[in-house]
Design a protein around this motif. Structure first.
Motif, PDB file in Angstrom:
ATOM      1  N   GLU A 375      35.634  29.017  43.711  1.00 39.06           N
ATOM      2  CA  GLU A 375      35.141  27.680  44.054  1.00 39.06           C
ATOM      3  C   GLU A 375      33.623  27.655  44.134  1.00 39.06           C
ATOM      4  O   GLU A 375      32.989  26.639  43.840  1.00 39.06           O
ATOM      5  CB  GLU A 375      35.732  27.222  45.391  1.00 39.06           C
ATOM      6  CG  GLU A 375      37.222  26.883  45.335  1.00 39.06           C
ATOM      7  CD  GLU A 375      37.803  26.633  46.717  1.00 39.06           C
ATOM      8  OE1 GLU A 375      37.012  26.568  47.694  1.00 39.06           O
ATOM      9  OE2 GLU A 375      39.035  26.500  46.840  1.00 39.06           O
ATOM     10  N   THR A 376      33.045  28.791  44.525  1.00 41.16           N
ATOM     11  CA  THR A 376      31.588  28.880  44.624  1.00 41.16           C
ATOM     12  C   THR A 376      30.945  28.675  43.261  1.00 41.16           C
ATOM     13  O   THR A 376      29.963  27.945  43.125  1.00 41.16           O
ATOM     14  CB  THR A 376      31.172  30.258  45.183  1.00 41.16           C
ATOM     15  OG1 THR A 376      31.799  30.454  46.444  1.00 41.16           O
ATOM     16  CG2 THR A 376      29.665  30.350  45.358  1.00 41.16           C
ATOM     17  N   ASP A 377      31.507  29.333  42.244  1.00 42.91           N
ATOM     18  CA  ASP A 377      30.984  29.210  40.881  1.00 42.91           C
ATOM     19  C   ASP A 377      32.046  29.726  39.915  1.00 42.91           C
ATOM     20  O   ASP A 377      32.553  30.841  40.072  1.00 42.91           O
ATOM     21  CB  ASP A 377      29.685  30.014  40.715  1.00 42.91           C
ATOM     22  CG  ASP A 377      28.908  29.599  39.473  1.00 42.91           C
ATOM     23  OD1 ASP A 377      29.539  29.447  38.408  1.00 42.91           O
ATOM     24  OD2 ASP A 377      27.682  29.434  39.558  1.00 42.91           O
ATOM     25  N   ALA A 378      32.355  28.931  38.908  1.00 39.70           N
ATOM     26  CA  ALA A 378      33.407  29.293  37.948  1.00 39.70           C
ATOM     27  C   ALA A 378      33.065  30.550  37.146  1.00 39.70           C
ATOM     28  O   ALA A 378      33.952  31.191  36.586  1.00 39.70           O
ATOM     29  CB  ALA A 378      33.661  28.128  36.997  1.00 39.70           C
ATOM     30  N   LYS A 379      31.771  30.925  37.102  1.00 43.73           N
ATOM     31  CA  LYS A 379      31.379  32.097  36.306  1.00 43.73           C
ATOM     32  C   LYS A 379      31.998  33.387  36.844  1.00 43.73           C
ATOM     33  O   LYS A 379      32.123  34.374  36.114  1.00 43.73           O
ATOM     34  CB  LYS A 379      29.862  32.252  36.269  1.00 43.73           C
ATOM     35  CG  LYS A 379      29.220  32.621  37.607  1.00 43.73           C
ATOM     36  CD  LYS A 379      27.702  32.684  37.487  1.00 43.73           C
ATOM     37  CE  LYS A 379      27.060  33.036  38.827  1.00 43.73           C
ATOM     38  NZ  LYS A 379      25.585  33.037  38.738  1.00 43.73           N
ATOM     39  N   TYR A 380      32.410  33.375  38.119  1.00 44.36           N
ATOM     40  CA  TYR A 380      33.001  34.579  38.701  1.00 44.36           C
ATOM     41  C   TYR A 380      34.427  34.831  38.187  1.00 44.36           C
ATOM     42  O   TYR A 380      35.018  35.865  38.480  1.00 44.36           O
ATOM     43  CB  TYR A 380      32.978  34.503  40.227  1.00 44.36           C
ATOM     44  CG  TYR A 380      31.568  34.400  40.770  1.00 44.36           C
ATOM     45  CD1 TYR A 380      30.596  35.335  40.412  1.00 44.36           C
ATOM     46  CD2 TYR A 380      31.191  33.356  41.614  1.00 44.36           C
ATOM     47  CE1 TYR A 380      29.292  35.227  40.878  1.00 44.36           C
ATOM     48  CE2 TYR A 380      29.898  33.244  42.082  1.00 44.36           C
ATOM     49  CZ  TYR A 380      28.955  34.175  41.711  1.00 44.36           C
ATOM     50  OH  TYR A 380      27.665  34.070  42.172  1.00 44.36           O
ATOM     51  N   LYS A 381      34.944  33.874  37.403  1.00 42.03           N
ATOM     52  CA  LYS A 381      36.238  34.089  36.762  1.00 42.03           C
ATOM     53  C   LYS A 381      36.115  35.004  35.550  1.00 42.03           C
ATOM     54  O   LYS A 381      37.115  35.389  34.959  1.00 42.03           O
ATOM     55  CB  LYS A 381      36.840  32.745  36.338  1.00 42.03           C
ATOM     56  CG  LYS A 381      37.193  31.829  37.512  1.00 42.03           C
ATOM     57  CD  LYS A 381      37.791  30.521  37.024  1.00 42.03           C
ATOM     58  CE  LYS A 381      38.153  29.603  38.195  1.00 42.03           C
ATOM     59  NZ  LYS A 381      38.733  28.317  37.735  1.00 42.03           N
ATOM     60  N   ASN A 382      34.860  35.340  35.190  1.00 41.76           N
ATOM     61  CA  ASN A 382      34.628  36.222  34.037  1.00 41.76           C
ATOM     62  C   ASN A 382      34.880  37.692  34.358  1.00 41.76           C
ATOM     63  O   ASN A 382      34.722  38.550  33.491  1.00 41.76           O
ATOM     64  CB  ASN A 382      33.185  36.067  33.537  1.00 41.76           C
ATOM     65  CG  ASN A 382      32.945  34.715  32.888  1.00 41.76           C
ATOM     66  OD1 ASN A 382      33.816  34.196  32.202  1.00 41.76           O
ATOM     67  ND2 ASN A 382      31.773  34.138  33.114  1.00 41.76           N
ATOM     68  N   VAL A 383      35.244  37.976  35.606  1.00 39.55           N
ATOM     69  CA  VAL A 383      35.601  39.346  35.975  1.00 39.55           C
ATOM     70  C   VAL A 383      36.999  39.344  36.588  1.00 39.55           C
ATOM     71  O   VAL A 383      37.512  38.289  36.981  1.00 39.55           O
ATOM     72  CB  VAL A 383      34.599  39.962  36.989  1.00 39.55           C
ATOM     73  CG1 VAL A 383      33.198  40.010  36.415  1.00 39.55           C
ATOM     74  CG2 VAL A 383      34.618  39.196  38.308  1.00 39.55           C
ATOM     75  N   HIS A 384      37.588  40.517  36.652  1.00 38.51           N
ATOM     76  CA  HIS A 384      38.914  40.660  37.267  1.00 38.51           C
ATOM     77  C   HIS A 384      38.756  41.315  38.626  1.00 38.51           C
ATOM     78  O   HIS A 384      37.974  42.264  38.779  1.00 38.51           O
ATOM     79  CB  HIS A 384      39.810  41.519  36.376  1.00 38.51           C
ATOM     80  CG  HIS A 384      41.123  41.853  37.009  1.00 38.51           C
ATOM     81  ND1 HIS A 384      42.092  40.904  37.276  1.00 38.51           N
ATOM     82  CD2 HIS A 384      41.620  43.042  37.442  1.00 38.51           C
ATOM     83  CE1 HIS A 384      43.125  41.486  37.832  1.00 38.51           C
ATOM     84  NE2 HIS A 384      42.878  42.780  37.953  1.00 38.51           N
ATOM     85  N   ILE A 385      39.440  40.807  39.639  1.00 40.96           N
ATOM     86  CA  ILE A 385      39.403  41.402  40.980  1.00 40.96           C
ATOM     87  C   ILE A 385      40.785  41.982  41.284  1.00 40.96           C
ATOM     88  O   ILE A 385      41.770  41.247  41.405  1.00 40.96           O
ATOM     89  CB  ILE A 385      38.995  40.376  42.046  1.00 40.96           C
ATOM     90  CG1 ILE A 385      37.598  39.828  41.738  1.00 40.96           C
ATOM     91  CG2 ILE A 385      39.025  41.015  43.440  1.00 40.96           C
ATOM     92  CD1 ILE A 385      37.099  38.782  42.700  1.00 40.96           C
ATOM     93  N   ARG A 386      40.823  43.299  41.359  1.00 41.03           N
ATOM     94  CA  ARG A 386      42.081  43.991  41.633  1.00 41.03           C
ATOM     95  C   ARG A 386      42.293  44.106  43.136  1.00 41.03           C
ATOM     96  O   ARG A 386      41.360  44.420  43.882  1.00 41.03           O
ATOM     97  CB  ARG A 386      42.053  45.379  40.980  1.00 41.03           C
ATOM     98  CG  ARG A 386      43.297  46.210  41.198  1.00 41.03           C
ATOM     99  CD  ARG A 386      43.424  47.293  40.125  1.00 41.03           C
ATOM    100  NE  ARG A 386      42.186  48.007  39.915  1.00 41.03           N
ATOM    101  CZ  ARG A 386      41.816  49.096  40.592  1.00 41.03           C
ATOM    102  NH1 ARG A 386      42.594  49.569  41.556  1.00 41.03           N
ATOM    103  NH2 ARG A 386      40.686  49.709  40.311  1.00 41.03           N
ATOM    104  N   VAL A 387      43.521  43.864  43.594  1.00 40.35           N
ATOM    105  CA  VAL A 387      43.857  43.873  45.023  1.00 40.35           C
ATOM    106  C   VAL A 387      44.782  45.051  45.330  1.00 40.35           C
ATOM    107  O   VAL A 387      45.796  45.246  44.655  1.00 40.35           O
ATOM    108  CB  VAL A 387      44.546  42.558  45.440  1.00 40.35           C
ATOM    109  CG1 VAL A 387      44.927  42.609  46.926  1.00 40.35           C
ATOM    110  CG2 VAL A 387      43.646  41.366  45.148  1.00 40.35           C
ATOM    111  N   ASN A 388      44.405  45.840  46.342  1.00 36.50           N
ATOM    112  CA  ASN A 388      45.271  46.909  46.845  1.00 36.50           C
ATOM    113  C   ASN A 388      45.439  46.737  48.349  1.00 36.50           C
ATOM    114  O   ASN A 388      44.448  46.496  49.057  1.00 36.50           O
ATOM    115  CB  ASN A 388      44.683  48.284  46.557  1.00 36.50           C
ATOM    116  CG  ASN A 388      44.639  48.588  45.066  1.00 36.50           C
ATOM    117  OD1 ASN A 388      43.615  48.428  44.423  1.00 36.50           O
ATOM    118  ND2 ASN A 388      45.766  49.014  44.514  1.00 36.50           N
TER     119      ASN A 388
END
Length: 400
Positions: A375-388
């Motif tokens: 929501e802060t900035d759509a550009k952060y969708k250009n990376v993948h965030i893995r959750v453990n």
């Protein structure tokens, strides 16, 4: 004689007239002048000079282009300084600086003084030479020409030489108990090298010896933050050793009442996540595992790993990951609850300790953080965030 300053703002003078890089009205003239000055004891071929100042740039006629550039440089120097000397001599297929025109180059004097100081046996004489060298250093070497590989190499060398000078002088200040001078010296040096742990240690010691305990603590906190946040160094043996001495000096042998102790450690109006360095996070984790042995409170570790897209070029992916990590930290700080603990684990990871929660709720927390980041900035969708997600075990095991 010409005096040339290259450490900090470039300047060349004959004692009456002075010119700087702007006076030459050409970046190429500036590059050529510096090359001729730095290698004034050598006869330089057209190929030598062309490769140095044009580097990978294609030049149809390097000999002709250099001849024209050399003419303009001679004219500029002749107009700037009295006497109209022929500063640069042309030989067959080569050029050389006129050896009759003496040059006093600051970097040469700088290096000479440092070498002399290192070989001095008398502390006072060594200090004088180190201080003279420090006075010459007004900034890094020719930072406006770092696109040239040979300038970049020299810039790195003289930067390193300056730091060795500061540290050598600091050691002598310690031996001669000149702590006020040492504080000022390190404070100035940290402007040029904010990530040097040893400089902070010298500054902290100087401030301790001067009785400036609060300033020493400020230096420690700043050093710790830079080591952990910017450089990713989680364990700093040297800095921690200095801190132990600082803590002993700040508290000393005095006894304090429980109210005084409480006043010293209390946190006013705590809000949001407790964001800390990884060493502190690890100690909190150890404490929580001990608590879990005698309670049924469930706690979970949440690890978020930022990964670049496989299709991106390496440099692009690295840049996007760095941007995302910075934004994700702010999202974590704003979004987690009082009682949650978070830390940066590596250049691409944040680790969080979530008390009184379940695995399902921990996953909800992770998804909420990622959604708020997007929501802060759509550009952060250009990376993948893995959750453990892992439960806090009561066996005390934690893989570092």
């Amino acid at each position: 004689m010409l005096t040339v300053n290259t450490l900090g703002n470039f300047q060349i003078t004959d004692g009456n007239e002075t010119i700087d890089s702007a006076s030459l009205h050409s970046n190429m003239l500036f590059k050529l002048l510096m090359y001729m000055l730095l290698y004034r004891d050598k006869t330089l071929t057209v190929d030598d000079i062309s490769e140095a100042i044009w580097q990978a740039e294609e030049t149809d006629n390097p000999a002709g282009a250099l001849k024209n550039l050399m003419y303009r440089l001679r004219k500029s120097l002749g107009q700037a300084f009295e006497g109209g000397n022929d500063y640069i001599i042309t030989d067959r297929g080569s050029y050389r600086w006129n050896s009759d025109i003496k040059v006093n180059l600051d970097i040469e004097k700088f290096e000479e003084l440092i070498n002399e100081a290192k070989n001095e046996n008398v502390f006072e004489d060594a200090i004088i030479k180190y201080e003279q060298a420090i006075a010459i250093f007004q900034g890094d070497f020719l930072t406006c020409l770092l696109d040239l590989h040979w300038i970049l190499t020299l810039n790195t060398y003289y930067h390193s030489l300056y730091l060795s000078c500061v540290k050598g002088l600091s050691e002598l200040y310690i031996k001669t108990a000149q702590y006020e001078k040492m504080d000022r010296l390190c404070n100035e040096a940290l402007k040029y090298e904010s990530g040097d742990e040893q400089l902070y240690c010298y500054q902290i010691e100087a401030r301790m010896r001067c009785g400036k305990i609060s300033l020493a603590l400020e230096s420690y906190e700043k050093a710790r933050e830079i080591m952990e946040k910017e450089l990713g160094v989680r364990k700093t043996t040297i800095l921690n050793k200095v801190y132990e001495e600082l803590l002993a000096m700040s508290k000393g042998q005095n006894s304090y009442s429980i109210s005084e102790v409480h006043e010293d450690i209390v946190e006013e109006e705590p809000e949001g996540v407790f964001f800390c360095g990884y060493p502190i996070f690890k100690e909190i984790y150890h404490l929580e595992t001990r608590k879990s042995i005698r309670s049924n409170i469930s706690e979970y570790l949440l690890l978020l790993t930022v990964e670049g897209n496989q299709g991106d070029p390496a440099e692009v992916a690295k840049f996007r990951v760095k941007q995302t990590m910075s934004a994700l930290e702010q999202t974590i700080r704003k979004s987690l609850r009082v009682g949650d603990v978070a830390a940066k684990y590596s250049d691409t990871q944040f680790i969080m300790l979530l008390p009184t929660t379940t695995e399902e709720l921990a996953m909800l927390v992770a998804n909420r953080l990622i959604s708020k980041l997007h929501e802060t900035d759509a550009k952060y969708k250009n990376v993948h965030i893995r959750v453990n997600i892992e439960p806090v075990s009561n066996d005390g095991e934690f893989v570092d």
